[in-house]
Write an enzyme that holds these catalytic residues in place. Structure first.
Site, PDB file in Angstrom:
ATOM      1  N   GLY A  16      43.595 -34.866  13.830  1.00 24.05           N
ATOM      2  CA  GLY A  16      42.816 -36.059  13.485  1.00 24.05           C
ATOM      3  C   GLY A  16      42.560 -36.958  14.677  1.00 24.05           C
ATOM      4  N   ALA A  17      41.796 -38.035  14.432  1.00 24.26           N
ATOM      5  CA  ALA A  17      41.465 -38.985  15.496  1.00 24.26           C
ATOM      6  C   ALA A  17      42.745 -39.573  16.095  1.00 24.26           C
ATOM      7  CB  ALA A  17      40.571 -40.094  14.937  1.00 24.26           C
ATOM      8  N   VAL A  18      43.699 -39.962  15.244  1.00 28.42           N
ATOM      9  CA  VAL A  18      44.947 -40.560  15.738  1.00 28.42           C
ATOM     10  C   VAL A  18      45.866 -39.483  16.313  1.00 28.42           C
ATOM     11  CG1 VAL A  18      47.007 -41.877  15.103  1.00 28.42           C
ATOM     12  CG2 VAL A  18      44.812 -42.459  14.065  1.00 28.42           C
ATOM     13  N   ARG A 103      55.054 -49.282   4.835  1.00 27.53           N
ATOM     14  CA  ARG A 103      55.126 -50.446   5.735  1.00 27.53           C
ATOM     15  C   ARG A 103      55.826 -51.657   5.137  1.00 27.53           C
ATOM     16  NH1 ARG A 103      48.945 -49.994   7.471  1.00 27.53           N
ATOM     17  NH2 ARG A 103      49.133 -48.314   9.003  1.00 27.53           N
ATOM     18  N   CYS A 132      46.241 -51.144  12.525  1.00 26.76           N
ATOM     19  CA  CYS A 132      45.665 -51.397  13.855  1.00 26.76           C
ATOM     20  C   CYS A 132      45.267 -52.864  14.066  1.00 26.76           C
ATOM     21  CB  CYS A 132      44.462 -50.494  14.077  1.00 26.76           C
ATOM     22  SG  CYS A 132      43.466 -50.242  12.605  1.00 26.76           S
ATOM     23  N   GLN A 159      35.470 -54.422  13.230  1.00 23.34           N
ATOM     24  CA  GLN A 159      36.242 -53.197  13.436  1.00 23.34           C
ATOM     25  C   GLN A 159      35.375 -51.961  13.680  1.00 23.34           C
ATOM     26  OE1 GLN A 159      39.591 -54.719  10.253  1.00 23.34           O
ATOM     27  NE2 GLN A 159      39.650 -52.561  10.765  1.00 23.34           N
ATOM     28  N   ARG A 245      33.576 -53.983   9.015  1.00 20.42           N
ATOM     29  CA  ARG A 245      33.304 -52.775   9.811  1.00 20.42           C
ATOM     30  C   ARG A 245      31.941 -52.911  10.483  1.00 20.42           C
ATOM     31  NH1 ARG A 245      37.055 -49.106  10.300  1.00 20.42           N
ATOM     32  NH2 ARG A 245      37.105 -48.441   8.140  1.00 20.42           N
ATOM     33  N   HIS A 252      38.822 -52.678  18.029  1.00 25.40           N
ATOM     34  CA  HIS A 252      38.608 -53.731  17.046  1.00 25.40           C
ATOM     35  C   HIS A 252      38.591 -55.070  17.797  1.00 25.40           C
ATOM     36  CE1 HIS A 252      39.224 -50.739  14.109  1.00 25.40           C
ATOM     37  NE2 HIS A 252      40.444 -51.025  13.713  1.00 25.40           N
ATOM     38  N   ASN A 326      41.613 -49.547  19.036  1.00 28.03           N
ATOM     39  CA  ASN A 326      42.297 -49.335  17.748  1.00 28.03           C
ATOM     40  C   ASN A 326      43.045 -48.015  17.678  1.00 28.03           C
ATOM     41  OD1 ASN A 326      39.448 -48.449  17.794  1.00 28.03           O
ATOM     42  ND2 ASN A 326      39.920 -47.598  15.788  1.00 28.03           N
TER      43      ASN A 326
HETATM   44  P1  NAP Z   1      41.311 -38.077  10.488  1.00 28.88           P
HETATM   45  O1  NAP Z   1      40.608 -38.053  11.784  1.00 28.88           O
HETATM   46  O2  NAP Z   1      40.518 -37.883   9.236  1.00 28.88           O
HETATM   47  O3  NAP Z   1      42.486 -36.956  10.528  1.00 28.88           O
HETATM   48  C1  NAP Z   1      43.261 -36.634   9.410  1.00 28.88           C
HETATM   49  C2  NAP Z   1      44.403 -35.706   9.818  1.00 28.88           C
HETATM   50  O4  NAP Z   1      45.253 -35.478   8.687  1.00 28.88           O
HETATM   51  C3  NAP Z   1      43.935 -34.341  10.273  1.00 28.88           C
HETATM   52  O5  NAP Z   1      44.797 -33.847  11.258  1.00 28.88           O
HETATM   53  C4  NAP Z   1      44.072 -33.514   8.996  1.00 28.88           C
HETATM   54  O6  NAP Z   1      44.216 -32.138   9.230  1.00 28.88           O
HETATM   55  C5  NAP Z   1      45.364 -34.089   8.468  1.00 28.88           C
HETATM   56  N1  NAP Z   1      45.526 -33.799   7.045  1.00 28.88           N
HETATM   57  C6  NAP Z   1      44.649 -34.031   6.050  1.00 28.88           C
HETATM   58  N2  NAP Z   1      45.125 -33.554   4.868  1.00 28.88           N
HETATM   59  C7  NAP Z   1      46.324 -33.015   5.153  1.00 28.88           C
HETATM   60  C8  NAP Z   1      47.310 -32.332   4.368  1.00 28.88           C
HETATM   61  N3  NAP Z   1      47.141 -32.128   3.072  1.00 28.88           N
HETATM   62  N4  NAP Z   1      48.448 -31.902   4.990  1.00 28.88           N
HETATM   63  C9  NAP Z   1      48.620 -32.100   6.310  1.00 28.88           C
HETATM   64  N5  NAP Z   1      47.719 -32.702   7.097  1.00 28.88           N
HETATM   65  C10 NAP Z   1      46.588 -33.162   6.524  1.00 28.88           C
HETATM   66  O7  NAP Z   1      42.096 -39.427  10.282  1.00 28.88           O
HETATM   67  P2  NAP Z   1      42.808 -40.378  11.381  1.00 28.88           P
HETATM   68  O8  NAP Z   1      41.880 -41.448  11.777  1.00 28.88           O
HETATM   69  O9  NAP Z   1      43.446 -39.550  12.436  1.00 28.88           O
HETATM   70  O10 NAP Z   1      43.894 -41.090  10.463  1.00 28.88           O
HETATM   71  C11 NAP Z   1      44.931 -40.391   9.823  1.00 28.88           C
HETATM   72  C12 NAP Z   1      45.810 -41.381   9.082  1.00 28.88           C
HETATM   73  O11 NAP Z   1      46.463 -42.222  10.023  1.00 28.88           O
HETATM   74  C13 NAP Z   1      45.021 -42.337   8.153  1.00 28.88           C
HETATM   75  O12 NAP Z   1      44.880 -41.820   6.878  1.00 28.88           O
HETATM   76  C14 NAP Z   1      45.861 -43.586   8.189  1.00 28.88           C
HETATM   77  O13 NAP Z   1      46.826 -43.481   7.158  1.00 28.88           O
HETATM   78  C15 NAP Z   1      46.535 -43.526   9.530  1.00 28.88           C
HETATM   79  N6  NAP Z   1      45.892 -44.465  10.489  1.00 28.88           N
HETATM   80  C16 NAP Z   1      46.572 -45.549  10.853  1.00 28.88           C
HETATM   81  C17 NAP Z   1      46.010 -46.442  11.710  1.00 28.88           C
HETATM   82  C18 NAP Z   1      46.695 -47.681  12.051  1.00 28.88           C
HETATM   83  O14 NAP Z   1      46.133 -48.707  11.823  1.00 28.88           O
HETATM   84  N7  NAP Z   1      47.859 -47.666  12.621  1.00 28.88           N
HETATM   85  C19 NAP Z   1      44.731 -46.246  12.220  1.00 28.88           C
HETATM   86  C20 NAP Z   1      44.043 -45.130  11.843  1.00 28.88           C
HETATM   87  C21 NAP Z   1      44.637 -44.226  10.963  1.00 28.88           C
HETATM   88  P3  NAP Z   1      42.977 -31.084   9.084  1.00 28.88           P
HETATM   89  O15 NAP Z   1      42.397 -30.920  10.459  1.00 28.88           O
HETATM   90  O16 NAP Z   1      43.658 -29.814   8.626  1.00 28.88           O
HETATM   91  O17 NAP Z   1      42.028 -31.632   8.084  1.00 28.88           O
HETATM   92  N1  12T Z   2      41.537 -47.554   6.009  1.00 29.80           N
HETATM   93  O1  12T Z   2      46.619 -47.698   8.788  1.00 29.80           O
HETATM   94  O2  12T Z   2      39.608 -47.571   7.631  1.00 29.80           O
HETATM   95  O3  12T Z   2      46.352 -48.548   6.846  1.00 29.80           O
HETATM   96  O4  12T Z   2      39.883 -48.532   9.560  1.00 29.80           O
HETATM   97  C1  12T Z   2      43.930 -48.169   9.247  1.00 29.80           C
HETATM   98  C2  12T Z   2      42.558 -48.177   9.416  1.00 29.80           C
HETATM   99  C3  12T Z   2      43.691 -47.737   6.942  1.00 29.80           C
HETATM  100  C4  12T Z   2      45.908 -48.045   7.873  1.00 29.80           C
HETATM  101  C5  12T Z   2      40.316 -48.024   8.507  1.00 29.80           C
HETATM  102  C6  12T Z   2      42.323 -47.758   7.090  1.00 29.80           C
HETATM  103  C7  12T Z   2      44.467 -47.958   8.026  1.00 29.80           C
HETATM  104  C8  12T Z   2      41.771 -47.986   8.329  1.00 29.80           C
END
Ligand code: NAP
Ligand code: 12T
Length: 349
Positions: A16-18, A103, A132, A159, A245, A252, A326
């Protein structure tokens, strides 16, 4: 666990992005890794990633994936964390979770290392990385709170789409290209997932991030409100948030109004405490048009602050403009910094 010099680390949501950012940052910061396990859903299982000259095959995340893992960094959404983080802890692993799943749990420390690293020691196996938008705001508020006390915070955010994941970035690109080909702007709700819809983001501004709550605030706004009070140990602090957004990829920005407790604080006093604060860079000079923007903060580690002004009517009121990447300080870097502090303090609780 104490005394180990290198660790078996797992990244959940590694594609994923993170997750991709976490892998980059672990490498850049020479994190002491003896083995790296990369986990995703079955969709990405089998893909290969190169890390420090080693090819790592991504595996589907399952409870057994955490056997022998010391530290697991989760960012695959709240539902995956709820399912798999307890299983990882049962196997002796310490979890740092990037989702909102735990959290606000009392026995889960919510950490921004520059702000409340001393809370780390209270963990019971799970630590949480804040939202974030919260991280960058509390990083700048902490030195102000320490020096002058805080009475009230009102924030409006601007954001980036990357906060909503890799697919949201593709969507912005696609909509922008479509709009540039066909001048018609559409304002109807578009389906995202089977149960979700949102308005187009290209050439737009959306005052909704995450789901609406019963009180009319969105979940993103409530996360900022509740997490800020928890991290700053300030349950009585007044906090209000409006989260918006905008159509850019990274960083952000936040317009933050604060009222301090102390009388006769000046802009120079605020500058001084911000300048001395860890992880904060002051970029504030109207004469030279110096202030941070989402573009200037992208890919950087710090939280940038500019446009510090005294309110014209409220003598203890100040306005600030706070910008940070972010996905870096807002997510991946802060997660890795929590892991680094955890190692310094000893992994077990
Ligand atoms: P993203 O780009 O959509 O990536 C999602 C990741 O989760 C991918 O690696 C995906 O794997 C994996 N995944 C999805 N379904 C799964 C499953 N059933 N079992 C195992 N892995 C699975 O999203 P992202 O932006 O990286 O964000 C991921 C999560 O991080 C968010 O949902 C949020 O909870 C958290 N987040 C937190 C912050 C923050 O503010 N600290 C910011 C952004 C995100 P595949 O490649 O196999 O689909
Ligand atoms: N929905 O970590 O959409 O709770 O920008 C972070 C970012 C959830 C989170 C977003 C989100 C989180 C977003």
């Amino acid at each position: 666990m104490a005394g180990k010099t290198a660790y078996h680390v797992a990244v959940v949501g590694a594609t994923g992005a993170v997750g991709q950012k976490i892998v980059q940052i672990l490498n850049k910061r020479d994190f002491p890794i003896k083995q790296l396990t990369l986990l995703s859903s079955s969709r990405s299982a089998g893909k290969k990633v190169t890390f420090r000259d080693q090819e790592i095959v991504i595996q589907e995340a399952k409870p057994e994936s955490f056997d022998g893992v010391d530290i697991a960094l989760f960012s695959a959404g709240g539902e995956i964390s709820k399912q798999l983080a307890p299983a990882a802890v049962e196997r002796g692993c310490v979890v740092i979770d990037n989702t909102s799943a735990f959290r606000m749990d009392e026995d889960v420390p919510l950490i921004v290392p520059e702000v409340n690293a001393t809370d780390i020691k209270n963990h019971q196996g799970i630590l949480a990385n804040p939202n974030c938008s919260t991280i960058q705001m509390v990083a700048a508020l902490k030195p102000i709170q320490q020096a002058f006390g805080l009475e009230r915070v009102i924030v409006s955010t601007y954001q980036a789409v990357s906060g909503a994941g890799a697919a949201a970035c593709d969507e912005l690109k696609q909509q922008t290209e479509n709009h540039l080909k066909d001048e018609t702007m559409h304002a109807e709700l578009l389906p995202v997932k089977s149960d979700e819809k949102h308005y187009p983001i290209a050439f737009n501004a959306l005052p909704q991030i995450d789901k609406f709550q019963d009180n009319g605030y969105t979940f993103e706004e409530m996360k900022m409100i509740n997490e800020t009070k928890k991290i700053l140990h300030a349950p009585g602090l007044s906090v209000a948030a409006t989260c918006v957004r905008l159509p850019f990829y990274t960083s952000h920005a936040e317009s933050v109004y604060v009222e301090v407790e102390k009388d006769e604080v000046t802009v120079a006093d605020v500058w001084q405490v911000l300048e001395g604060a860890e992880g904060i860079v002051l970029e504030d000079d109207p004469a030279t048009q110096t202030y941070p923007t989402p573009l200037s903060a992208a890919e950087k580690d710090d939280v940038f602050v500019g446009r510090v002004r005294k309110d014209l009517d409220q003598s203890n009121g100040f306005h600030l403009w706070i910008v940070s990447d972010n996905l870096v300080k807002g997510a991946a870097l802060n997660t890795v910094q929590i892991a680094e502090k955890l190692i310094e303090q000893g992994l077990s609780s």
